[in-house]
Write a protein that holds these residues in place. Structure first.
Motif, PDB file in Angstrom:
ATOM      1  N   TYR A   1       0.309   0.912 -11.980  1.00  0.00           N
ATOM      2  CA  TYR A   1      -0.189   0.639 -10.544  1.00  0.00           C
ATOM      3  C   TYR A   1      -0.515  -0.966 -10.292  1.00  0.00           C
ATOM      4  N   PHE A   2      -1.225  -1.216 -11.543  1.00  0.00           N
ATOM      5  CA  PHE A   2      -1.660  -2.680 -11.681  1.00  0.00           C
ATOM      6  C   PHE A   2      -0.307  -3.627 -11.720  1.00  0.00           C
TER       7      PHE A   2
ATOM      8  N   ALA B   1       0.792  -1.262   0.068  1.00  0.00           N
ATOM      9  CA  ALA B   1      -0.198  -0.035  -0.108  1.00  0.00           C
ATOM     10  C   ALA B   1       0.958   1.344  -0.048  1.00  0.00           C
ATOM     11  N   PHE B   2       1.847   1.175   0.942  1.00  0.00           N
ATOM     12  CA  PHE B   2       2.956   2.401   0.778  1.00  0.00           C
ATOM     13  C   PHE B   2       3.570   2.434  -0.648  1.00  0.00           C
ATOM     14  N   ASP B   3       4.057   1.489  -1.088  1.00  0.00           N
ATOM     15  CA  ASP B   3       4.413   1.513  -2.521  1.00  0.00           C
ATOM     16  C   ASP B   3       3.743   2.193  -3.510  1.00  0.00           C
ATOM     17  N   ILE B   4       2.455   1.975  -3.317  1.00  0.00           N
ATOM     18  CA  ILE B   4       1.533   2.455  -4.307  1.00  0.00           C
ATOM     19  C   ILE B   4       1.679   4.205  -4.156  1.00  0.00           C
ATOM     20  N   CYS B   5       1.645   4.627  -2.879  1.00  0.00           N
ATOM     21  CA  CYS B   5       1.688   5.838  -2.827  1.00  0.00           C
ATOM     22  C   CYS B   5       3.176   6.488  -3.324  1.00  0.00           C
TER      23      CYS B   5
ATOM     24  N   PHE C   1       7.171   9.053  -7.043  1.00  0.00           N
ATOM     25  CA  PHE C   1       8.347   8.766  -7.915  1.00  0.00           C
ATOM     26  C   PHE C   1       7.883   9.645  -9.245  1.00  0.00           C
ATOM     27  N   GLY C   2       6.648   9.296  -9.920  1.00  0.00           N
ATOM     28  CA  GLY C   2       6.313  10.065 -11.030  1.00  0.00           C
ATOM     29  C   GLY C   2       6.225  11.597 -10.966  1.00  0.00           C
TER      30      GLY C   2
END
Length: 429
Positions: A374-375, A352-356, A361-362
């Motif tokens: 994200y998928f 979940a943190f990596d999604i944020c 990053f982008g």
């Protein structure tokens, strides 16, 4: 004691160990965001009015393409800092790269020289040590053959040395070709959290495994510790450990505008070879035992935990499939089955943190992150972890066999298509 009780106890112990490993990973990955002051503390300190350091930049190359080397050298020569020289470090058994290095040096004779390592055993630390003997300036920096440095990086590094009285300054590296392969996005994000958060946590704790690129060390200090360990596959980590034991001041600085940009390995096989080399190097550093000379018990415990991460990864690679199988089909009591799934809690929180972090990053690097990104981040995470676990297991086998041959990562230059690499003239004093 019945066999079923022993089996249940074993499942619980393994689950608790995996839980501790996953929790530690979550803490380190999120360290920089726990407190807004941390974001400020980990940034560069701003530019000083005048230059205080001079730089010798070592650029180790082996079996490199000319366009890759030229782009890296161009970025180094275009630095706004005026007091610099570049030492291109090559091996005598690599004639094509030697020829390219001399060709580039002839184009910029005032700034570039070539170091040729004639050691029988070839690896990066030996090339670095040979090049170190040619360095003339006060600070030595290392850039890999495919490292594109930001234009003002040296000026900011100089200011950190002056403002914080540092012995070592570790800048950040960022992989950027996140669209190229299924694992490249995961690999890019791993670098993002490593340099944005994890290294700062290690620095705060007084023990830091340095990176092998965009790291700057006072030349006198490097000579004092006799440079890099020529037999270690993680010479950067080893140097960080030795300098930590000496109590030297190591500053880690991060700014998205000043990261050094690189590429991910171009094949899955190359990624496995790279991660095997890193894991094997960490195992070497742990076995050397220099970390035992750290001054406090807490620092030694942190060092032990950090250097054991590769062993933990190999352990997880073996245990996770077995634990899942045992939990689902082992017929254990309900409480044991629930505990077996406990490591999933911090693991899911990390994802979940990596999604944020992917969003950040982008934004930092002006990449458009799509829903598909994200998928594939989510879907690719368990497979990527299995690749890392396999690499750690492979490293463990090589460690037991005492096989410490250097498996170099090839550079295809795919990151160059993500950035403007227009050739610039050297900035002169």
């Amino acid at each position: 004691m019945p066999v079923s009780v022993l089996a249940s106890a074993l499942v619980v112990l393994i689950a608790l160990a995996l839980f501790a490993i996953a929790l530690s990973t979550l803490y380190l990955n999120t360290y920089a965001w726990w407190d807004p002051k941390t974001q400020i503390r980990t940034s560069y300190s701003g530019l000083q009015a005048s230059e205080s350091c001079s730089f010798s930049l070592i650029m180790p190359c082996r079996n490199e393409r000319e366009d890759v080397m030229r782009a890296t050298l161009s970025a180094l020569l275009a630095q706004t800092h005026s007091r610099k020289e570049v030492i291109i470090s090559v091996g005598h058994d690599d004639p094509e790269t030697v020829q390219t290095a001399h060709k580039l040096a002839r184009e910029f004779p005032d700034f570039v020289r070539v170091s040729v390592d004639v050691s029988e055993t070839k690896n990066k630390p030996r090339q670095l040590n040979k090049a170190l003997s040619m360095c003339r300036n006060t600070v030595v920096g290392v850039f890999d053959a495919e490292s594109i440095a930001a234009k003002e990086l040296l000026a900011h590094i100089d200011s950190v040395f002056a403002a914080k009285n540092a012995d070592v300054v570790q800048g950040a590296v960022q992989l950027i070709n996140y669209r190229d392969t299924w694992y490249s996005l995961r690999n890019c994000l791993e670098y993002f959290t490593w340099f944005r958060s994890r290294l700062h946590a290690h620095s705060r704790q007084g023990f830091i495994p340095l990176g092998g690129n965009t790291v700057f060390i006072k030349r006198e200090l490097l000579n004092e510790v006799r440079g890099w360990d020529g037999n270690c596959l993680a010479e950067d980590c080893d140097l960080g450990v030795r300098l930590s034991t000496l109590g030297r001041k190591i500053v880690v600085a991060y700014s998205p505008e000043l990261v050094t940009r690189e590429e991910t390995p171009d094949t899955l096989k190359a990624l496995v070879r790279q991660r095997t080399r890193w894991s094997l190097g960490f195992m070497q550093v742990f076995a050397k035992g220099d970390w035992k000379n750290l001054p406090t018990r807490k620092m030694r415990a942190i060092a032990w935990w950090t250097l054991m991460q590769q062993h933990f990864m190999a352990f997880a690679g073996v245990c996770i499939p077995v634990a899942i199988f045992a939990a689902v089909w082992g017929g254990f009591p309900l409480v044991v089955t629930l505990i077996a799934f406990l490591p999933l809690v911090p693991t899911l929180a990390t994802i979940a943190f990596d999604i944020c972090m992917l969003q950040e990053f982008g934004r930092d690097h002006k990449f458009t992150i799509s829903w598909y990104d994200y998928f594939r981040l989510i879907v690719g995470t368990p497979i990527y972890q299995l690749v890392l676990a396999f690499s750690a297991l492979r490293a463990l086998v090589k460690f037991i066999r005492r096989d410490f041959g250097w498996e170099k990562t090839d550079h295809s230059g795919s990151h160059l298509s993500y950035i403007d690499t227009a050739v610039a003239a050297p900035v002169r004093p």
